[in-house]
Design an enzyme around this catalytic site. Structure first.
Site, mmCIF file in Angstrom:
data_model
loop_
_atom_site.group_PDB
_atom_site.id
_atom_site.type_symbol
_atom_site.label_atom_id
_atom_site.label_comp_id
_atom_site.label_asym_id
_atom_site.label_seq_id
_atom_site.Cartn_x
_atom_site.Cartn_y
_atom_site.Cartn_z
ATOM 1 N N ALA A 6 -52.085 -29.256 5.276
ATOM 2 C CA ALA A 6 -52.801 -28.127 5.574
ATOM 3 C C ALA A 6 -53.870 -27.681 4.415
ATOM 4 O O ALA A 6 -53.563 -28.189 3.172
ATOM 5 C CB ALA A 6 -51.672 -26.852 5.994
ATOM 6 N N THR A 8 -54.928 -24.924 2.226
ATOM 7 C CA THR A 8 -54.121 -23.587 1.967
ATOM 8 C C THR A 8 -55.004 -22.874 1.086
ATOM 9 O O THR A 8 -54.314 -22.097 0.599
ATOM 10 C CB THR A 8 -52.694 -23.862 1.398
ATOM 11 O OG1 THR A 8 -52.852 -24.810 0.446
ATOM 12 C CG2 THR A 8 -51.722 -24.693 2.714
ATOM 13 N N TYR A 72 -58.174 -18.372 6.968
ATOM 14 C CA TYR A 72 -57.074 -19.305 6.838
ATOM 15 C C TYR A 72 -56.110 -19.034 8.052
ATOM 16 O O TYR A 72 -55.571 -19.932 8.635
ATOM 17 C CB TYR A 72 -56.438 -19.361 5.544
ATOM 18 C CG TYR A 72 -54.899 -19.747 5.443
ATOM 19 C CD1 TYR A 72 -54.710 -21.439 5.577
ATOM 20 C CD2 TYR A 72 -53.984 -19.155 5.449
ATOM 21 C CE1 TYR A 72 -53.609 -21.656 5.382
ATOM 22 C CE2 TYR A 72 -52.653 -19.433 5.445
ATOM 23 C CZ TYR A 72 -52.454 -20.735 5.499
ATOM 24 O OH TYR A 72 -51.368 -21.576 5.306
ATOM 25 N N LYS A 76 -54.734 -21.154 11.045
ATOM 26 C CA LYS A 76 -53.435 -21.576 11.457
ATOM 27 C C LYS A 76 -52.796 -21.221 13.018
ATOM 28 O O LYS A 76 -51.990 -21.840 13.560
ATOM 29 C CB LYS A 76 -52.544 -21.019 10.487
ATOM 30 C CG LYS A 76 -52.550 -21.402 9.105
ATOM 31 C CD LYS A 76 -52.374 -22.961 8.875
ATOM 32 C CE LYS A 76 -50.778 -23.075 9.104
ATOM 33 N NZ LYS A 76 -50.598 -24.560 8.833
#
Length: 230
Positions: A6, A8, A72, A76
């Site tokens: 990912a 992050t 972010y 997600k």
């Protein structure tokens, strides 16, 4: 297929370049995995985040609607929706992850050892999730053939603030926990370009406990983690 990859960099994701990279990795990349899983009929295990929520509710249940505050969290949440379209998937939603490499606990341990007395946010509440706990939970879900779907996962124990955790780290390193000055998020972010963060990150663990998994106490695992750093 276990996807632990990912983007992050929560703060960098708010920039023009970071936004594009976050969407490329967290959404387009996951979309490619979802299509591969659909085509080849394999089970996809995906790691998600409490950042898909705005932190206004607590504890967060698996069924809570998405309400991300920043880029972010938006990426997600989009990835969660993609993964959720697969019949055979396990989506583990985590919070405050601690493992190898740079992380909050390692930073606090380093500051404690250097004699620094930092300001730490004291009004964001959650639980740590150690990467060893994530690995253990994935093995559990696969080995027991638990029902497919979304499972919240963190270590167990009383919810804490970041300042509480910093004080626990300082105590373990032989420093006075009073060296930590707890501050409000509004004070900490003043004058800084930081992404918004959920105020409440506590995840309900009822579902994964109901599957037969027993989360480890966060402070017990924190002590073990700090001992391994020495």
């Amino acid at each position: 297929m276990i996807n632990a990859a990912a983007y992050t960099k929560v703060d960098a994701a708010e920039s023009e370049a970071g936004r594009r990279e976050a969407w490329a990795v967290n959404v387009a990349g996951v979309g490619a995995l979802v299509e591969a899983a659909r085509k080849h009929r394999f089970t996809l295990v995906h790691i998600s985040s409490d950042y898909v929520f705005d932190g206004s509710q607590t504890p967060h249940a698996e069924t809570e609607p998405f309400s991300p505050l920043g880029v972010y969290g938006q990426t997600k949440a989009a990835a969660d929706a993609l993964v959720g379209s697969l019949p055979a998937h396990y989506l583990l939603r985590t919070s405050w992850v601690i493992g190898d490499g740079h992380n909050f606990v390692r930073t606090m341990a380093t500051l404690a050892d250097r004699g620094v007395s930092p300001d730490v946010v004291d009004d964001q509440v959650g639980r740590l999730t150690f990467t060893a706990e994530i690995s253990r939970a994935i093995v559990h879900l696969l080995d027991t053939k638990a029902p497919y779907g979304t499972y919240n996962l963190s270590n167990d124990g009383e919810p804490m603030t970041w300042a509480d955790i910093a004080r626990a780290v300082f105590t373990a390193r032989g420093r006075d926990p009073g060296s930590i000055r707890g501050v409000l998020t509004s004070e900490y972010v003043a004058g800084k370009s930081l992404a918004p963060r959920p105020r409440h990150s506590v995840l309900s663990l009822d579902k994964i406990i109901g599957s037969g998994f027993r989360p480890t106490d966060a402070m017990t695992q924190l002590q073990a983690y700090l001992s391994a750093l020495e």
